[in-house]
Motif scaffolding. Structure first.
Motif, mmCIF file in Angstrom:
data_model
loop_
_atom_site.group_PDB
_atom_site.id
_atom_site.type_symbol
_atom_site.label_atom_id
_atom_site.label_comp_id
_atom_site.label_asym_id
_atom_site.label_seq_id
_atom_site.Cartn_x
_atom_site.Cartn_y
_atom_site.Cartn_z
ATOM 1 N N SER A 1 0.813 -1.218 0.000
ATOM 2 C CA SER A 1 0.000 0.000 0.000
ATOM 3 C C SER A 1 0.848 1.270 0.000
ATOM 4 O O SER A 1 0.317 2.365 -0.189
ATOM 5 C CB SER A 1 -0.925 0.011 1.219
ATOM 6 N N GLY A 2 2.147 1.130 0.234
ATOM 7 C CA GLY A 2 3.032 2.284 0.271
ATOM 8 C C GLY A 2 3.132 2.947 1.625
ATOM 9 O O GLY A 2 3.752 4.002 1.757
ATOM 10 N N ALA A 3 2.545 2.309 2.671
ATOM 11 C CA ALA A 3 2.613 2.894 4.008
ATOM 12 C C ALA A 3 4.016 2.811 4.593
ATOM 13 O O ALA A 3 4.360 3.581 5.491
ATOM 14 C CB ALA A 3 1.626 2.196 4.936
ATOM 15 N N ALA A 4 4.826 1.883 4.111
ATOM 16 C CA ALA A 4 6.194 1.701 4.610
ATOM 17 C C ALA A 4 7.042 1.069 3.521
ATOM 18 O O ALA A 4 6.517 0.488 2.564
ATOM 19 C CB ALA A 4 6.199 0.842 5.873
ATOM 20 N N GLY A 5 8.353 1.152 3.717
ATOM 21 C CA GLY A 5 9.274 0.574 2.745
ATOM 22 C C GLY A 5 9.465 -0.918 2.955
ATOM 23 O O GLY A 5 8.838 -1.534 3.827
ATOM 24 N N ALA A 6 10.364 -1.495 2.184
ATOM 25 C CA ALA A 6 10.590 -2.940 2.236
ATOM 26 C C ALA A 6 11.049 -3.415 3.609
ATOM 27 O O ALA A 6 10.859 -4.573 3.971
ATOM 28 C CB ALA A 6 11.611 -3.342 1.168
ATOM 29 N N TRP A 7 11.631 -2.514 4.385
ATOM 30 C CA TRP A 7 12.101 -2.887 5.724
ATOM 31 C C TRP A 7 10.955 -3.379 6.610
ATOM 32 O O TRP A 7 11.185 -4.110 7.587
ATOM 33 C CB TRP A 7 12.775 -1.691 6.394
ATOM 34 N N VAL A 8 9.701 -2.995 6.289
ATOM 35 C CA VAL A 8 8.573 -3.384 7.135
ATOM 36 C C VAL A 8 8.382 -4.898 7.154
ATOM 37 O O VAL A 8 7.787 -5.447 8.081
ATOM 38 C CB VAL A 8 7.278 -2.680 6.678
ATOM 39 N N LEU A 9 8.903 -5.586 6.135
ATOM 40 C CA LEU A 9 8.792 -7.045 6.120
ATOM 41 C C LEU A 9 9.548 -7.662 7.290
ATOM 42 O O LEU A 9 9.200 -8.746 7.756
ATOM 43 C CB LEU A 9 9.309 -7.602 4.790
ATOM 44 N N LEU A 10 10.595 -6.973 7.767
ATOM 45 C CA LEU A 10 11.302 -7.458 8.958
ATOM 46 C C LEU A 10 10.392 -7.447 10.175
ATOM 47 O O LEU A 10 10.463 -8.332 11.033
ATOM 48 C CB LEU A 10 12.537 -6.591 9.235
ATOM 49 N N LEU A 11 9.518 -6.452 10.256
ATOM 50 C CA LEU A 11 8.602 -6.350 11.382
ATOM 51 C C LEU A 11 7.621 -7.514 11.403
ATOM 52 O O LEU A 11 7.141 -7.910 12.466
ATOM 53 C CB LEU A 11 7.854 -5.011 11.313
ATOM 54 N N GLY A 12 7.332 -8.078 10.228
ATOM 55 C CA GLY A 12 6.409 -9.198 10.165
ATOM 56 C C GLY A 12 7.059 -10.561 10.071
ATOM 57 O O GLY A 12 6.370 -11.578 10.179
ATOM 58 N N SER A 13 8.378 -10.589 9.868
ATOM 59 C CA SER A 13 9.021 -11.885 9.618
ATOM 60 C C SER A 13 10.182 -12.207 10.550
ATOM 61 O O SER A 13 10.869 -13.215 10.355
ATOM 62 C CB SER A 13 9.535 -11.941 8.174
ATOM 63 N N LEU A 14 10.408 -11.372 11.572
ATOM 64 C CA LEU A 14 11.578 -11.587 12.427
ATOM 65 C C LEU A 14 11.535 -12.945 13.117
ATOM 66 O O LEU A 14 12.568 -13.592 13.297
ATOM 67 C CB LEU A 14 11.681 -10.465 13.463
ATOM 68 N N ARG A 15 10.340 -13.398 13.510
ATOM 69 C CA ARG A 15 10.257 -14.713 14.154
ATOM 70 C C ARG A 15 10.671 -15.823 13.188
ATOM 71 O O ARG A 15 11.339 -16.783 13.583
ATOM 72 C CB ARG A 15 8.841 -14.985 14.643
ATOM 73 N N TYR A 16 10.302 -15.703 11.915
ATOM 74 C CA TYR A 16 10.693 -16.720 10.938
ATOM 75 C C TYR A 16 12.204 -16.717 10.730
ATOM 76 O O TYR A 16 12.809 -17.776 10.518
ATOM 77 C CB TYR A 16 9.958 -16.490 9.618
ATOM 78 N N LEU A 17 12.812 -15.550 10.786
ATOM 79 C CA LEU A 17 14.271 -15.486 10.697
ATOM 80 C C LEU A 17 14.916 -16.139 11.916
ATOM 81 O O LEU A 17 15.948 -16.812 11.803
ATOM 82 C CB LEU A 17 14.716 -14.033 10.586
ATOM 83 N N PHE A 18 14.292 -15.964 13.080
ATOM 84 C CA PHE A 18 14.786 -16.596 14.301
ATOM 85 C C PHE A 18 14.704 -18.121 14.188
ATOM 86 O O PHE A 18 15.642 -18.840 14.556
ATOM 87 C CB PHE A 18 13.965 -16.104 15.490
ATOM 88 N N VAL A 19 13.586 -18.628 13.660
ATOM 89 C CA VAL A 19 13.419 -20.077 13.479
ATOM 90 C C VAL A 19 14.449 -20.605 12.482
ATOM 91 O O VAL A 19 15.031 -21.680 12.680
ATOM 92 C CB VAL A 19 11.989 -20.403 13.006
ATOM 93 N N ALA A 20 14.684 -19.846 11.410
ATOM 94 C CA ALA A 20 15.685 -20.268 10.425
ATOM 95 C C ALA A 20 17.079 -20.291 11.041
ATOM 96 O O ALA A 20 17.885 -21.196 10.771
ATOM 97 C CB ALA A 20 15.650 -19.334 9.218
ATOM 98 N N ALA A 21 17.383 -19.308 11.882
ATOM 99 C CA ALA A 21 18.686 -19.273 12.545
ATOM 100 C C ALA A 21 18.872 -20.468 13.472
ATOM 101 O O ALA A 21 19.995 -20.977 13.639
ATOM 102 C CB ALA A 21 18.840 -17.972 13.323
ATOM 103 N N ALA A 22 17.772 -20.941 14.051
ATOM 104 C CA ALA A 22 17.852 -22.090 14.953
ATOM 105 C C ALA A 22 18.239 -23.363 14.208
ATOM 106 O O ALA A 22 18.718 -24.323 14.823
ATOM 107 C CB ALA A 22 16.515 -22.286 15.664
ATOM 108 N N ARG A 23 18.025 -23.382 12.898
ATOM 109 C CA ARG A 23 18.481 -24.527 12.107
ATOM 110 C C ARG A 23 20.001 -24.593 12.063
ATOM 111 O O ARG A 23 20.585 -25.675 12.068
ATOM 112 C CB ARG A 23 17.924 -24.423 10.681
ATOM 113 N N ALA A 24 20.626 -23.413 11.995
ATOM 114 C CA ALA A 24 22.088 -23.362 11.952
ATOM 115 C C ALA A 24 22.689 -23.452 13.351
ATOM 116 O O ALA A 24 23.759 -24.039 13.536
ATOM 117 C CB ALA A 24 22.534 -22.073 11.258
ATOM 118 N N TRP A 25 22.014 -22.864 14.332
ATOM 119 C CA TRP A 25 22.488 -22.880 15.716
ATOM 120 C C TRP A 25 21.401 -23.494 16.601
ATOM 121 O O TRP A 25 20.529 -22.766 17.118
ATOM 122 C CB TRP A 25 22.815 -21.469 16.181
ATOM 123 N N PRO A 26 21.405 -24.809 16.757
ATOM 124 C CA PRO A 26 20.312 -25.508 17.463
ATOM 125 C C PRO A 26 20.045 -25.011 18.878
ATOM 126 O O PRO A 26 18.936 -25.178 19.380
ATOM 127 C CB PRO A 26 20.791 -26.965 17.472
#
Length: 246
Positions: free
Chosen positions: A159-184
């Motif tokens: 919608s243009g309310a925020a830039g691409a960085w806003v995806l971090l606000l919605g996906s940080l938990r998924y990045l955390f889960v992905a990191a747990a694959r590398a660091w159990p």
């Protein structure tokens, strides 16, 4: 990621004589039909995307329910969480058609986001009241919250309310889960903290606010970045706590 197995709760059957999977299947079918009608009403023509998105999510939930849920009934709490998943799927509409975030329709999706967020506190209360609270239901609730946050972030970007960085606000938990694959050691259980729940509510509330037609840069950027900083801080606290106990 597989979900933890609940201990068999002992409670009054809240969903009648049907098995939990049968109850979930019937409820999912009804919600899918409702989504088809609502999508038609909101978008002005047939839009299958919300129904298909919800159907996929409900199918995954049903599969895991069959494997891990041992209570004799689905319970109203899990039924409500499934309903929240259906409401979250409606946000696939403005994701596909950003114009729906403008004018009266935009205010409608903003109110829908706040309503969906408000329901988040009800399913936990229902689970505790019915005696069906457990790891599976809590995980189901958390996954729906995560999907909802990611969809809101994607809509805010479109919608243009925020830039691409806003995806971090919605996906940080998924990045955390992905990191747990590398660091159990990141996958170790965390202690219950009110701070974590509060930050999650604030995160989704800000994302919902970005859907309001009046949310435009630079004010929307500032609100989103403050929420992102708070979320990063909360994850950093948990990562440090886990690092000290590995």
């Amino acid at each position: 990621m597989s979900l933890p197995t609940d201990h068999p709760p002992r409670a009054v059957d809240l969903t009648g004589a049907r098995s939990p999977v049968a109850s979930l299947s019937l409820l999912s079918a009804g919600l899918a039909l409702a989504l088809l009608g609502l999508s038609w009403r909101l978008a002005g023509d047939v839009m299958l995307l919300p129904m298909l998105g919800f159907g996929f999510g409900a199918g995954v939930a049903g599969h895991l329910l069959l494997r891990h849920w041992t209570a004799p009934s689905l319970g109203w709490a899990n039924a409500l969480t499934l309903g929240r998943l259906a409401l979250a799927a409606l946000f696939l509409l403005p994701l596909a058609r950003p114009g729906l975030t403008e004018g009266a329709m935009g205010w409608g999706f903003f109110c829908l986001a706040l309503f969906t967020l408000a329901l988040d506190g009800v399913d936990g209360w229902l689970a505790r009241r019915s005696g069906l609270a457990g790891p599976w239901g809590a995980r189901f609730d958390m996954e729906v919250d995560s999907i909802f946050a990611l969809l809101l972030a994607a809509v805010a970007l479109r919608s243009g309310a925020a830039g691409a960085w806003v995806l971090l606000l919605g996906s940080l938990r998924y990045l955390f889960v992905a990191a747990a694959r590398a660091w159990p050691w990141l996958a170790a259980p965390l202690s219950q903290r009110f701070r974590r729940k509060l930050v999650c509510v604030l995160q989704i509330a800000v994302l919902a606010g970005l859907l309001a037609p009046v949310a435009v840069p630079p004010c929307s950027d500032l609100a989103g970045l403050l929420a992102l900083a708070l979320l990063v801080w909360s994850f950093a606290v948990d990562v440090l706590w886990l690092a000290r106990r590995r």
